[in-house]
Design a protein around this motif. Structure first.
Motif, PDB file in Angstrom:
ATOM      1  N   LEU A   3      -8.417  -0.653 -21.443  1.00 32.86           N
ATOM      2  CA  LEU A   3      -6.986  -0.398 -21.578  1.00 32.86           C
ATOM      3  C   LEU A   3      -6.540   0.718 -20.639  1.00 32.86           C
ATOM      4  O   LEU A   3      -5.555   0.566 -19.899  1.00 32.86           O
ATOM      5  CB  LEU A   3      -6.659  -0.039 -23.022  1.00 32.86           C
ATOM      6  CG  LEU A   3      -5.234   0.473 -23.282  1.00 32.86           C
ATOM      7  CD1 LEU A   3      -4.204  -0.621 -23.023  1.00 32.86           C
ATOM      8  CD2 LEU A   3      -5.104   1.013 -24.704  1.00 32.86           C
ATOM      9  N   ARG A  30      -4.333  -2.193 -30.102  1.00 34.02           N
ATOM     10  CA  ARG A  30      -5.635  -1.514 -30.113  1.00 34.02           C
ATOM     11  C   ARG A  30      -5.602  -0.278 -31.006  1.00 34.02           C
ATOM     12  O   ARG A  30      -6.563   0.017 -31.724  1.00 34.02           O
ATOM     13  CB  ARG A  30      -6.047  -1.121 -28.692  1.00 34.02           C
ATOM     14  CG  ARG A  30      -6.536  -2.276 -27.849  1.00 34.02           C
ATOM     15  CD  ARG A  30      -7.342  -1.817 -26.649  1.00 34.02           C
ATOM     16  NE  ARG A  30      -7.758  -2.952 -25.849  1.00 34.02           N
ATOM     17  CZ  ARG A  30      -8.816  -3.691 -26.107  1.00 34.02           C
ATOM     18  NH1 ARG A  30      -9.573  -3.419 -27.164  1.00 34.02           N
ATOM     19  NH2 ARG A  30      -9.128  -4.713 -25.324  1.00 34.02           N
ATOM     20  N   TYR A  43      -3.079 -10.420 -27.558  1.00 36.74           N
ATOM     21  CA  TYR A  43      -3.706  -9.333 -28.315  1.00 36.74           C
ATOM     22  C   TYR A  43      -3.727  -9.562 -29.825  1.00 36.74           C
ATOM     23  O   TYR A  43      -4.498  -8.908 -30.535  1.00 36.74           O
ATOM     24  CB  TYR A  43      -2.975  -8.010 -28.014  1.00 36.74           C
ATOM     25  CG  TYR A  43      -2.601  -7.877 -26.571  1.00 36.74           C
ATOM     26  CD1 TYR A  43      -3.588  -7.776 -25.578  1.00 36.74           C
ATOM     27  CD2 TYR A  43      -1.278  -7.905 -26.155  1.00 36.74           C
ATOM     28  CE1 TYR A  43      -3.244  -7.697 -24.242  1.00 36.74           C
ATOM     29  CE2 TYR A  43      -0.932  -7.817 -24.817  1.00 36.74           C
ATOM     30  CZ  TYR A  43      -1.922  -7.717 -23.866  1.00 36.74           C
ATOM     31  OH  TYR A  43      -1.587  -7.643 -22.527  1.00 36.74           O
ATOM     32  N   GLN A  83       3.274  -5.517 -21.096  1.00 34.57           N
ATOM     33  CA  GLN A  83       2.059  -6.106 -21.659  1.00 34.57           C
ATOM     34  C   GLN A  83       1.083  -5.025 -22.094  1.00 34.57           C
ATOM     35  O   GLN A  83       0.502  -5.085 -23.189  1.00 34.57           O
ATOM     36  CB  GLN A  83       1.400  -7.023 -20.618  1.00 34.57           C
ATOM     37  CG  GLN A  83       2.126  -8.332 -20.374  1.00 34.57           C
ATOM     38  CD  GLN A  83       1.894  -9.347 -21.486  1.00 34.57           C
ATOM     39  OE1 GLN A  83       1.011  -9.188 -22.314  1.00 34.57           O
ATOM     40  NE2 GLN A  83       2.685 -10.409 -21.488  1.00 34.57           N
ATOM     41  N   GLU A 124      -0.516  -4.110 -25.767  1.00 36.03           N
ATOM     42  CA  GLU A 124      -1.965  -4.042 -25.990  1.00 36.03           C
ATOM     43  C   GLU A 124      -2.348  -2.693 -26.609  1.00 36.03           C
ATOM     44  O   GLU A 124      -3.167  -2.629 -27.527  1.00 36.03           O
ATOM     45  CB  GLU A 124      -2.720  -4.237 -24.676  1.00 36.03           C
ATOM     46  CG  GLU A 124      -4.231  -4.165 -24.866  1.00 36.03           C
ATOM     47  CD  GLU A 124      -5.020  -4.258 -23.559  1.00 36.03           C
ATOM     48  OE1 GLU A 124      -6.246  -4.052 -23.599  1.00 36.03           O
ATOM     49  OE2 GLU A 124      -4.407  -4.527 -22.505  1.00 36.03           O
TER      50      GLU A 124
END
Length: 290
Positions: free
Chosen positions: A233, A172, A75, A164, A168
Motif C-alpha cells: 500500500l 486495510r 478490496y 483507489q 484500499e
C-alpha cells in the motif's frame, strides 16, 4: 452599421473577460454539498436531510451502487458492498488550516479516524464531514460519496489512482483494526505517513524497515501478511504526487479535532451522566446482595 460594430467590439471584449469571473465563483469556506445514496427511498432521503440540518437550497448529488463497486471492488467482496447505494454525507468547506473534522452516525465498521486518514491520502483537506445512513451500515461506501462531493465543492479533480489507493487504505486499516484494535490501527497509519513525510524512503526494504520500527514503537505486532499488505500500500502511496508537508499538517489537525471532540463540554457531560447511571446501577446491584 460598421461604425456601431467598431464601438461595441471593445465593450464585448471587456464583457467576455469579466463574465467568467462573475459567473464562476471560487470555492470558499462555508460551501456545502450533500451526497445521497441513489437507492434511498424518498422518505429516507428527507429524513437524512433533516438529520444533517441541510439548508433547503443545498446542492445534492447522488452516489450509485456502480460507483461504490468501482472504487471498492478490488478490496472488499461484492457481498459486503451490496447492491444498493445507501450511505450519505454532507461536506462543508472550512478555513484553510482547520483540518478535517469527521462525524458519523449508523456507521459500524469505518471510524472517524479511518475516514480522515483515507481522505488525507485522497488529497481532501479542511472540511467538516458528516457521514450517515438510515440504518446501520459498514460505512465502506461512504468514502466514495465524500470524495465525489469534495471534488465538486473544492472544484478540483482527484486522480483515479489516488481515489483507489484511499479506498484500499480505508479497507486495510479496517482489517488491521479487527486484529490490533481501531485506535492502534489508525495511529499506525498516521505514524507511518508522518515518518515518510520526515524521512522519505526510496526502496521497498527501507519502507519495510520503517513500518516495522513504527509498529514496534507502538507495541503492535503485525503478521507477515499484514506487513506485506502495508508495504504494498505505502509503496503505491509513496509514488503518488502527494504534498507530504500537507499530509503531516492535516494529520496534526485531525488529532486536534478528535481531541476537541473528547474535551467538548457536551461530550464530557454525556460521559459523566453515563458514568453516574453506571454507578447507580452498581449500587443497586450491591443493595440486592445486602
Amino acid at each position: 452599421m460598421k461604425l456601431m460594430k467598431q464601438k461595441f467590439l471593445p465593450l464585448l471584449l471587456i464583457l467576455s473577460l469579466l463574465l467568467p469571473s462573475i459567473v464562476v465563483a471560487d470555492a470558499a469556506p462555508g460551501d456545502m454539498i450533500v451526497t445521497l445514496g441513489e437507492d434511498l427511498t424518498a422518505e429516507q432521503r428527507q429524513s437524512l436531510l433533516n438529520e444533517m440540518g441541510a439548508p433547503a437550497d443545498v446542492e445534492i448529488i447522488y452516489v450509485t451502487n456502480e460507483e461504490e463497486h468501482q472504487y471498492l471492488g478490488n478490496y472488499v467482496n461484492a457481498r459486503q458492498i451490496g447492491t444498493r447505494a445507501i450511505s450519505s454525507s454532507m461536506i462543508t468547506l472550512t478555513e484553510s488550516g482547520s483540518g478535517l473534522n469527521i462525524e458519523t452516525n449508523n456507521i459500524s465498521w469505518v471510524s472517524e479516524g479511518m475516514y480522515a486518514n483515507a481522505l488525507v491520502t485522497a488529497g481532501v483537506k479542511d472540511a467538516d464531514i458528516y457521514v450517515t445512513a438510515p440504518f446501520e451500515v459498514s460505512g465502506t461506501a461512504g468514502l466514495t460519496g465524500i470524495i465525489k462531493a469534495y471534488e465538486i465543492t473544492a472544484e478540483i479533480d482527484i486522480p483515479e489512482e489516488q481515489k483507489q489507493i484511499a479506498n484500499e487504505e480505508m479497507v486495510r486499516t479496517g482489517k488491521l483494526a479487527e486484529s490490533i484494535g481501531m485506535e492502534e490501527a489508525t495511529e499506525l497509519m498516521n505514524r507511518i505517513k508522518e515518518e515518510i513525510a520526515k524521512n522519505p524512503v526510496e526502496t521497498e526494504d527501507d519502507l519495510r524497515a520503517l513500518i516495522q520500527r513504527v509498529a514496534q514503537e507502538l507495541g503492535v505486532t503485525l503478521t507477515d501478511e499484514e506487513l506485506n499488505g502495508l508495504v504494498s500500500l505505502f509503496m503505491r502511496i509513496k509514488d503518488l504526487n502527494i504534498d507530504w508537508n500537507q499530509v503531516q499538517n492535516q494529520i496534526g489537525k485531525i488529532r486536534d479535532n478528535l481531541g476537541d471532540f473528547l474535551n467538548r463540554e457536551d461530550t464530557q457531560s454525556f460521559i459523566a451522566s453515563m458514568l453516574d447511571v453506571l454507578n447507580r446501577f452498581i449500587d443497586a446491584i450491591k443493595g440486592l446482595f445486602r
